[in-house]
Design an enzyme around this catalytic site. Structure first.
Site, PDB file in Angstrom:
ATOM      1  N   CYS A  53       0.843  -1.211   0.000  1.00  0.00           N
ATOM      2  CA  CYS A  53       0.000   0.000   0.000  1.00  0.00           C
ATOM      3  C   CYS A  53       0.874   1.256   0.000  1.00  0.00           C
ATOM      4  CB  CYS A  53      -0.912   0.020   1.225  1.00  0.00           C
ATOM      5  SG  CYS A  53      -2.021  -1.393   1.305  1.00  0.00           S
ATOM      6  N   ARG A 136      -7.835  -4.508  -3.081  1.00  0.00           N
ATOM      7  CA  ARG A 136      -7.400  -3.331  -3.869  1.00  0.00           C
ATOM      8  C   ARG A 136      -8.406  -3.131  -5.003  1.00  0.00           C
ATOM      9  NH1 ARG A 136      -2.355  -2.672  -1.705  1.00  0.00           N
ATOM     10  NH2 ARG A 136      -1.567  -4.623  -0.863  1.00  0.00           N
TER      11      ARG A 136
HETATM   12  C1  BEZ Z   1       0.594  -4.599   1.886  1.00  0.00           C
HETATM   13  O1  BEZ Z   1       1.797  -4.807   1.886  1.00  0.00           O
HETATM   14  O2  BEZ Z   1       0.112  -3.540   1.482  1.00  0.00           O
HETATM   15  C2  BEZ Z   1      -0.314  -5.671   2.369  1.00  0.00           C
HETATM   16  C3  BEZ Z   1       0.035  -6.984   2.132  1.00  0.00           C
HETATM   17  C4  BEZ Z   1      -0.794  -7.985   2.595  1.00  0.00           C
HETATM   18  C5  BEZ Z   1      -1.954  -7.668   3.290  1.00  0.00           C
HETATM   19  C6  BEZ Z   1      -2.301  -6.350   3.492  1.00  0.00           C
HETATM   20  C7  BEZ Z   1      -1.486  -5.348   3.024  1.00  0.00           C
END
Ligand code: BEZ
Length: 236
Positions: A53, A136
């Site tokens: 993110c 997402r």
């Molecule tokens: C992230 O790195 O943005 C992420 C990865 C797995 C679950 C939630 C967020």
């Protein structure tokens, strides 16, 4: 025995964007009415202070002007509270250097949605992926508040921003020129002309009477220059 799964309804392409009022990092918004006349990308991310993110937010923020030039505003959302959002955006600006991006300020609104009110309206929580985090999701909403395209990615997969930009340009090109866009289209590539509406026009097309290049009567393309596309789509 067949396993039972729960299905919830989600907005679809062509639907009116569900309305909501929300607190964001840029103050309160009424959606989609505050965005009448603009294209909007409404997107969700799983959680603040997570690496994928963070890479996405830095990329969105660094492209905000490019999207704005294409009449498109950005609105983010996660199932986190306002103070988490503020702390995360401050940390990104102050501490994160990534792929040549640094001191990145996220100026577009990030919705706090701890109640999941908005996430549920938009089908952003997909419980078999994760029941407490939004996937997402990317909703492309037109200036009349209609959902025109939707892309969902799982938690593990960061978005492709070339594609998000390509979609916003292609949707506007289709509206402006009354055409469709073929596989992998980019501005400057030939566009698809709508299907022939009668046997006569199918024949005219194959006889070369129309200004288009027909591979077959149902598959005709024409040229629209990159300049003509950007002249219509980009703000001056
Ligand atoms: C992230 O790195 O943005 C992420 C990865 C797995 C679950 C939630 C967020």
């Amino acid at each position: 025995m067949e396993e039972k799964q729960e299905f919830t309804s989600m907005p679809r392409i062509g639907d009116k964007a569900p309305e909501f009022k929300a607190v964001t990092t840029q103050g309160e918004i009424n959606f989609p009415s505050d965005y009448k006349g603009d294209w909007v990308i409404l997107f969700s991310h799983p959680a603040d202070f997570t690496p994928v993110c963070t890479s996405e937010f830095m990329t969105f923020a660094s492209l905000e002007n490019k999207f704005a030039e294409a009449n498109c505003k950005l609105v983010g959302l996660s199932i986190d509270g306002l103070y988490s959002h503020i702390a995360w955006l401050r940390s990104i600006k102050e501490k994160i250097v990534y792929k040549g991006m640094k001191n990145v300020e996220v100026k577009f609104p990030l919705i706090e949605d701890i109640t999941m009110n908005v996430a549920n309206k938009y089908g952003m929580v997909q419980p078999n992926e994760d029941s407490t985090k939004a996937v997402r999701a990317v909703f492309f909403i037109d200036p009349n508040g209609i959902i025109r395209a939707i892309i969902y990615y799982p938690l593990s997969l960061g978005r492709n921003f070339d594609e998000l930009y390509r979609v916003i340009i292609a949707l506007q090109a289709a509206d402006e020129f009354g055409v469709a866009t073929p596989a992998d289209w980019r501005p400057g590539d030939d566009v698809i002309v709508g299907p022939a509406g009668s046997c006569g026009s199918a024949q005219d097309r194959m006889d070369g009477k129309e200004e288009m290049d027909c591979k077959e009567w149902y598959f005709c393309t024409k040229k629209i220059s990159k300049e003509a596309i950007f002249d219509k789509v980009l703000k001056n």
